[in-house]
Scaffold this active site. Structure first.
Site, short mmCIF file in Angstrom:
data_model
loop_
_atom_site.label_atom_id
_atom_site.label_comp_id
_atom_site.label_asym_id
_atom_site.label_seq_id
_atom_site.Cartn_x
_atom_site.Cartn_y
_atom_site.Cartn_z
N GLU A 222 -9.81 -1.57 5.18
CA GLU A 222 -10.59 -1.37 6.51
C GLU A 222 -11.72 -2.25 6.63
OE1 GLU A 222 -9.02 0.33 8.36
OE2 GLU A 222 -8.32 2.22 8.04
N ASP B 274 0.80 -1.34 0.06
CA ASP B 274 0.06 0.07 -0.06
C ASP B 274 0.79 1.28 -0.18
OD1 ASP B 274 0.88 -0.28 2.56
OD2 ASP B 274 -1.05 -1.60 3.17
N HIS C 85 -7.83 -5.06 10.09
CA HIS C 85 -7.51 -4.80 8.48
C HIS C 85 -6.03 -5.43 8.12
CE1 HIS C 85 -5.61 -0.87 10.06
NE2 HIS C 85 -4.77 -1.41 9.15
N ASP D 155 -8.06 -3.19 14.39
CA ASP D 155 -9.44 -3.47 13.95
C ASP D 155 -9.40 -4.83 13.23
OD1 ASP D 155 -8.41 -2.33 11.90
OD2 ASP D 155 -9.88 -0.91 11.55
#
Length: 260
Positions: free
Chosen positions: A143, A67, A138, A136
């Site tokens: 996400e 990314d 990801h 979380d």
């Protein structure tokens, strides 16, 4: 999915790097998927040591970063292109031109994302993908709520992710809101996924990944469907796994020939 529970981050880095070293020795032109963030740093430290002290040769290997932030100027110290260069490329003998990153500054973001997918395919696909995991759940910057079939694209970061990453910037105001990330489907195409996680802050995410239902609310849980995923965590990150004792037993009693 194999779960390996080790003592600390250094051991996690050593074992994960060992898997990469075995691949590169057996397949010198291996294609590596490169992640950033805190968790993979011990992996890169160990790979640099193996190169310096044992001659591990990356000269024929290539890499694709997961990314990149959108909007950071070229050369910004927190751009992931720079992080990969600083933490990995400059420390081994891999040719810089063979390490690719998504283009977060392209005028045509959609076109650049499509070109990145094409470049991965033209290289023969990723042999081993290094992953971290967000608090979380990801992976990459996919996400919660991301499509589990997604390909490389632009994503908007959650405020939680921006807060988590603010430690790398002077202030949270300077953390970009958008990124270009490999999609979940792109990640799932890798032939071997090695996910590393350390620290109690990642414990719930690791539980969701390994023992929770497969759900877009914990994107990493899709790796339960991957044919060759290795999850390497320290004791703190494994602290809420219900079957932790079983995972330890399995790893301690593996046949020597099996590998990761």
């Amino acid at each position: 999915m194999e779960v390996v529970i080790l003592r600390d981050a250094r051991d996690v880095g050593r074992v994960a790097a060992g898997a990469i070293a075995r691949l590169v020795r057996s397949t010198p032109d291996a294609v590596l998927g490169l992640a950033t963030g805190s968790s993979p740093l011990p992996v890169y430290d160990e790979l640099a040591r193996l190169h310096a002290q044992e001659g591990l040769d990356f000269s024929r290997a290539s890499g694709f970063a997961l990314d990149e932030y959108v909007g950071l100027p070229e050369g910004h110290p927190q751009s992931y292109r720079e992080v990969i260069r600083r933490e990995f490329t400059d420390r081994v003998d891999i040719e810089p031109s063979r390490v690719h990153s998504p283009d977060g500054s392209a005028e045509d973001i959609e076109g650049a994302c499509a070109a990145y997918e094409e470049a991965i395919a033209a290289a023969g696909g990723v042999d081993l993908q290094i992953l971290g995991i967000g608090s979380d759940g990801h992976i990459g910057f996919n996400e919660p709520g991301s499509s589990l079939a997604s390909r490389t694209r632009i994503k908007t970061l959650t405020e939680q992710t921006r807060r988590d990453n603010a430690r790398f910037f002077p202030s949270i105001a300077e953390v970009p809101h958008h990124v270009v990330t490999q999609g979940v489907g792109t990640i799932m195409d890798a032939r071997h996924v090695v996910l590393v996680a350390t620290g109690a802050r990642k414990a719930e995410a690791v539980h969701g990944l390994v023992e929770g239902p497969v759900t877009a609310m914990c994107v990493a849980s899709v790796l339960q469907f991957h044919p060759h995923t290795t999850v390497i965590v320290d004791s703190a990150a494994a602290s809420v796994l219900r079957l932790a004792d079983y995972y330890r037993h399995v790893y301690e009693n593996k046949p020597p020939w099996q590998g990761l």
